[in-house]
Design a protein around this motif. Sequence first.
Motif, PDB file in Angstrom:
ATOM      1  N   LEU A 210       0.832  -1.199   0.000  1.00 43.04           N
ATOM      2  CA  LEU A 210       0.000   0.000   0.000  1.00 43.04           C
ATOM      3  C   LEU A 210       0.866   1.249   0.000  1.00 43.04           C
ATOM      4  N   ALA A 211       2.048   1.144   0.560  1.00 45.84           N
ATOM      5  CA  ALA A 211       3.007   2.250   0.575  1.00 45.84           C
ATOM      6  C   ALA A 211       4.385   1.673   0.819  1.00 45.84           C
ATOM      7  N   ILE A 212       5.386   2.306   0.235  1.00 47.85           N
ATOM      8  CA  ILE A 212       6.780   1.892   0.462  1.00 47.85           C
ATOM      9  C   ILE A 212       7.648   3.108   0.167  1.00 47.85           C
ATOM     10  N   ASN A 213       8.513   3.456   1.118  1.00 43.34           N
ATOM     11  CA  ASN A 213       9.344   4.634   0.882  1.00 43.34           C
ATOM     12  C   ASN A 213      10.562   4.291   0.037  1.00 43.34           C
ATOM     13  N   GLY A 214      11.218   5.325  -0.454  1.00 37.79           N
ATOM     14  CA  GLY A 214      12.326   5.126  -1.380  1.00 37.79           C
ATOM     15  C   GLY A 214      13.444   4.300  -0.790  1.00 37.79           C
ATOM     16  N   ALA A 215      13.775   4.540   0.502  1.00 36.92           N
ATOM     17  CA  ALA A 215      14.872   3.794   1.126  1.00 36.92           C
ATOM     18  C   ALA A 215      14.574   2.303   1.142  1.00 36.92           C
ATOM     19  N   SER A 216      13.324   1.953   1.460  1.00 34.98           N
ATOM     20  CA  SER A 216      12.955   0.540   1.516  1.00 34.98           C
ATOM     21  C   SER A 216      12.977  -0.090   0.129  1.00 34.98           C
ATOM     22  N   ALA A 217      12.467   0.647  -0.879  1.00 38.11           N
ATOM     23  CA  ALA A 217      12.466   0.127  -2.250  1.00 38.11           C
ATOM     24  C   ALA A 217      13.897  -0.096  -2.746  1.00 38.11           C
ATOM     25  N   ARG A 218      14.798   0.874  -2.469  1.00 34.31           N
ATOM     26  CA  ARG A 218      16.186   0.729  -2.908  1.00 34.31           C
ATOM     27  C   ARG A 218      16.880  -0.425  -2.204  1.00 34.31           C
ATOM     28  N   GLU A 219      16.581  -0.606  -0.885  1.00 39.23           N
ATOM     29  CA  GLU A 219      17.202  -1.707  -0.152  1.00 39.23           C
ATOM     30  C   GLU A 219      16.705  -3.048  -0.664  1.00 39.23           C
ATOM     31  N   PHE A 220      15.413  -3.131  -0.993  1.00 48.38           N
ATOM     32  CA  PHE A 220      14.852  -4.364  -1.552  1.00 48.38           C
ATOM     33  C   PHE A 220      15.538  -4.698  -2.877  1.00 48.38           C
ATOM     34  N   HIS A 221      15.744  -3.662  -3.683  1.00 48.46           N
ATOM     35  CA  HIS A 221      16.412  -3.868  -4.971  1.00 48.46           C
ATOM     36  C   HIS A 221      17.859  -4.279  -4.779  1.00 48.46           C
ATOM     37  N   GLY A 225      17.575  -7.682  -6.070  1.00 52.38           N
ATOM     38  CA  GLY A 225      17.690  -7.393  -7.494  1.00 52.38           C
ATOM     39  C   GLY A 225      16.387  -7.002  -8.149  1.00 52.38           C
ATOM     40  N   ILE A 226      15.362  -6.655  -7.376  1.00 48.93           N
ATOM     41  CA  ILE A 226      14.045  -6.291  -7.902  1.00 48.93           C
ATOM     42  C   ILE A 226      13.637  -4.971  -7.267  1.00 48.93           C
ATOM     43  N   LEU A 227      13.156  -4.019  -8.090  1.00 51.34           N
ATOM     44  CA  LEU A 227      12.721  -2.728  -7.581  1.00 51.34           C
ATOM     45  C   LEU A 227      11.203  -2.757  -7.399  1.00 51.34           C
ATOM     46  N   PRO A 228      10.688  -2.738  -6.157  1.00 48.06           N
ATOM     47  CA  PRO A 228       9.238  -2.825  -5.960  1.00 48.06           C
ATOM     48  C   PRO A 228       8.586  -1.449  -6.052  1.00 48.06           C
ATOM     49  N   LYS A 229       7.253  -1.460  -6.235  1.00 47.79           N
ATOM     50  CA  LYS A 229       6.462  -0.220  -6.242  1.00 47.79           C
ATOM     51  C   LYS A 229       5.111  -0.515  -5.618  1.00 47.79           C
ATOM     52  N   VAL A 230       4.385   0.540  -5.296  1.00 47.84           N
ATOM     53  CA  VAL A 230       3.070   0.392  -4.696  1.00 47.84           C
ATOM     54  C   VAL A 230       2.161  -0.400  -5.631  1.00 47.84           C
ATOM     55  N   GLY A 231       1.461  -1.389  -5.077  1.00 43.82           N
ATOM     56  CA  GLY A 231       0.577  -2.245  -5.858  1.00 43.82           C
ATOM     57  C   GLY A 231       1.186  -3.586  -6.173  1.00 43.82           C
ATOM     58  N   ASP A 232       2.525  -3.704  -6.100  1.00 41.25           N
ATOM     59  CA  ASP A 232       3.162  -4.996  -6.353  1.00 41.25           C
ATOM     60  C   ASP A 232       2.889  -5.958  -5.214  1.00 41.25           C
ATOM     61  N   ASN A 233       2.897  -7.242  -5.544  1.00 41.74           N
ATOM     62  CA  ASN A 233       2.756  -8.300  -4.552  1.00 41.74           C
ATOM     63  C   ASN A 233       4.150  -8.822  -4.230  1.00 41.74           C
ATOM     64  N   MET A 234       4.556  -8.688  -2.964  1.00 46.99           N
ATOM     65  CA  MET A 234       5.924  -9.047  -2.594  1.00 46.99           C
ATOM     66  C   MET A 234       6.206 -10.532  -2.806  1.00 46.99           C
ATOM     67  N   LEU A 235       5.207 -11.385  -2.636  1.00 44.87           N
ATOM     68  CA  LEU A 235       5.431 -12.826  -2.818  1.00 44.87           C
ATOM     69  C   LEU A 235       5.603 -13.170  -4.297  1.00 44.87           C
ATOM     70  N   GLU A 236       4.852 -12.484  -5.159  1.00 47.40           N
ATOM     71  CA  GLU A 236       4.980 -12.735  -6.590  1.00 47.40           C
ATOM     72  C   GLU A 236       6.322 -12.255  -7.114  1.00 47.40           C
ATOM     73  N   LEU A 237       6.821 -11.126  -6.547  1.00 50.10           N
ATOM     74  CA  LEU A 237       8.115 -10.632  -6.993  1.00 50.10           C
ATOM     75  C   LEU A 237       9.236 -11.606  -6.668  1.00 50.10           C
ATOM     76  N   LEU A 238       9.073 -12.364  -5.604  1.00 51.57           N
ATOM     77  CA  LEU A 238      10.118 -13.310  -5.185  1.00 51.57           C
ATOM     78  C   LEU A 238       9.758 -14.741  -5.547  1.00 51.57           C
ATOM     79  N   GLU A 239       8.955 -14.899  -6.574  1.00 55.05           N
ATOM     80  CA  GLU A 239       8.505 -16.238  -6.966  1.00 55.05           C
ATOM     81  C   GLU A 239       9.685 -17.140  -7.315  1.00 55.05           C
ATOM     82  N   ASP A 240      10.714 -16.566  -7.941  1.00 53.69           N
ATOM     83  CA  ASP A 240      11.871 -17.375  -8.337  1.00 53.69           C
ATOM     84  C   ASP A 240      12.925 -17.469  -7.240  1.00 53.69           C
TER      85      ASP A 240
END
Length: 703
Positions: A210-221, A225-240
């Motif tokens: 629902l919300a993610i700040n820039g620091a968290s998005a950059r750390e996740f990336h 190796g994946i840059l998340p954004k609002v609306g993404d499903n964290m489990l689907e992004l890490l499917e592999d």
Amino acid sequence: MASIEFDDLQHRLKALEEENARLRALGMADQTGRRRAESALAESEERYRTLFNSIDEGFCIIEFFDGPHGPLSDYIHVEANPAYTQHAGIPNVVGQKVREMVPAEADGWVELYGGVLRTGQPIRFERELVATGRHLELAAFRVEPASRKQVAVLFQDITSRKRAERELQQLNETLEARVIAALAERKLMADLVEGTDAFVQVVAPDFRWLAINGASAREFHRIYGILPKVGDNMLELLEDQPEHRDAIRAVWSRALSGEAFVEIAEFGEPGRSRRCYEMRFNGLRDGEGRLLGAYQFSYDVTDRLREQQRLREAEEALRQSQKMEAVGQLTGGIAHDFNNLLTGIIGSLELLQTRLGQGRVKEIDRYVTVAQGAAKRAAALTHRLLAFSRRQTLDPKPTDLNRLVMGMEDLIRRTVGPEIALEVVTAGGLWPTLIDASQLENALLNLCINARDAMPTGGRLTIETANRWLDDHGAGERDLEPGQYVSLCVTDTGTGMPPDVVERAFEPFFTTKPIGQGTGLGLSMVYGFVRQSGGQVRIYSEVGQGTTMCLYLPRHYGKDADKPSALTTRSPARQKASHTILVVDDEPSIRMLLTDALEELGFSVLEAHDGPTGLKIMQSDATIDLLVTDVGLPGGMNGRQLADAARTTRPALKVLFITGYAENAIIGNGQLSPGMQVLTKPFVVEALASRVLDMIKDGTGRS
């Protein structure tokens, strides 16, 4: 509405005035007309008076006159309706002059209404009455003819309306400011969340951001190796990346169930960079408490944890260094004192051997006496070290401190000398305490000697007992558990101690006395003994004001206290006895001394060098009257285990434990079974003989 009423009233008043004038004119024409005119005039005045008194608005007629301030410079109220008081807040206004009523405001009112009188032009305005604090809406017109010098004033109180207008104005003025502040606050919070180093995420129940700040998005990336954004499903992004997906699902599932918790965990791809994070989770709820999702504040604590680990290692190194320094001081002190004592023992034995070879038997006693004295001092030094380390063998019994102190009063008085006044203050109804009375006597005597040395020119020594009930605060100050204690305090009026000396007073071999006048083990012995007994020692001292040493001992809830032990040692009865004693000790020299001493008393002695060997003898058909065993034995069976095993076949067996280290966990810190006693090494033969003869009791308890 008010303007229409003012105009209507003004027209009515003018009409009435005109009709009155016409009727007066007719009245002068003829008598009949005069009566008719008077009747009409009366009716007209009645209508006027009814209108005047019944209208809701305040109404008055003022009449100008010449005053001290000039022509037409003042006016008087000639008429006022009942509503005047209601709206203006000024009662009984008729007959009052404006300059007497409101001197400070009079010029303004005279100028305002004077203009109406001069010009004949009506006015309508609003004004605040300073005298009453009311806001009025007013209308004024001249009463014709002008020669009457009168002005009619109609008004109503609009204070409530003005207050509402002001509040509305303030609301309008502040509303914009509040909106601006709210927007600024929202922007500030957004800037803070976006600009902070903390990793902020808000997640819906379906694991979508629902919300993610820039620091968290950059750390996740950076980590995955994946840059998340609002609306993404964290489990689907890490499917592999199933391992990381499952770890994230596990921790977020707890938060999405409504649990609030803090967790420190490590995340990241092994090939990339694994980091440690402190994660604070909480549920996201609406105003009615319904769970909408969860949010997380995370911090990278990898460097902090590493620093903490380095700090722990540094602290451990420091403790080890301090420990080695303390061990060095302790071993140095022990080595110094024992070398002196061993010199006396070894030298005496060498000279004893030399004199025996020379046949000079008369000089033997002197060397034996010196060697025995040095050995006894070495034993006393060992006891002090064991007391400091809380490893001495204690024989605690319920003890009455009052009786113990009073029993020692004469001895203490002789010890401290006549220059020091001794005062003993005992508490009534003193609780008993479970303590080794003889050790406590030694501790008390030691404290009194220290107090005496602190008063070289004399003074007062006070010994006091008391019951103490320590709450959480009092117990915490004394490093004790809350509860009931008995205190024994020794107070002197001597030189006192500075804080640095108080801090080190219990360290072994620390002393402020000149060389040769103290070993530095006295207070450390007292401290170790009291701590081993479950109590505490505290020093209260001020330089030049004296010192108080207080011993806090736990209250005993058992039977009445026994009488304290005497300071004298009775001599054993040197009677012969035909009994068999089993001696078990791994040290050959000690077995030899024990055997010789017991055989000297007439006992038959069997020997064993370890527990299993001794047990075999105990399980044989041999008659054994007493088992004398060292506590610390090799071979996997200590002295207590040997005694317990032997008692399975010989229940009435009596056991005398001999220990040089006081293995209290084995012998129960003095809480032994019936028929068991302890003798601490080193000991003199007389002490051994006395204890053995007491336990044998002329053949009773034979096994």
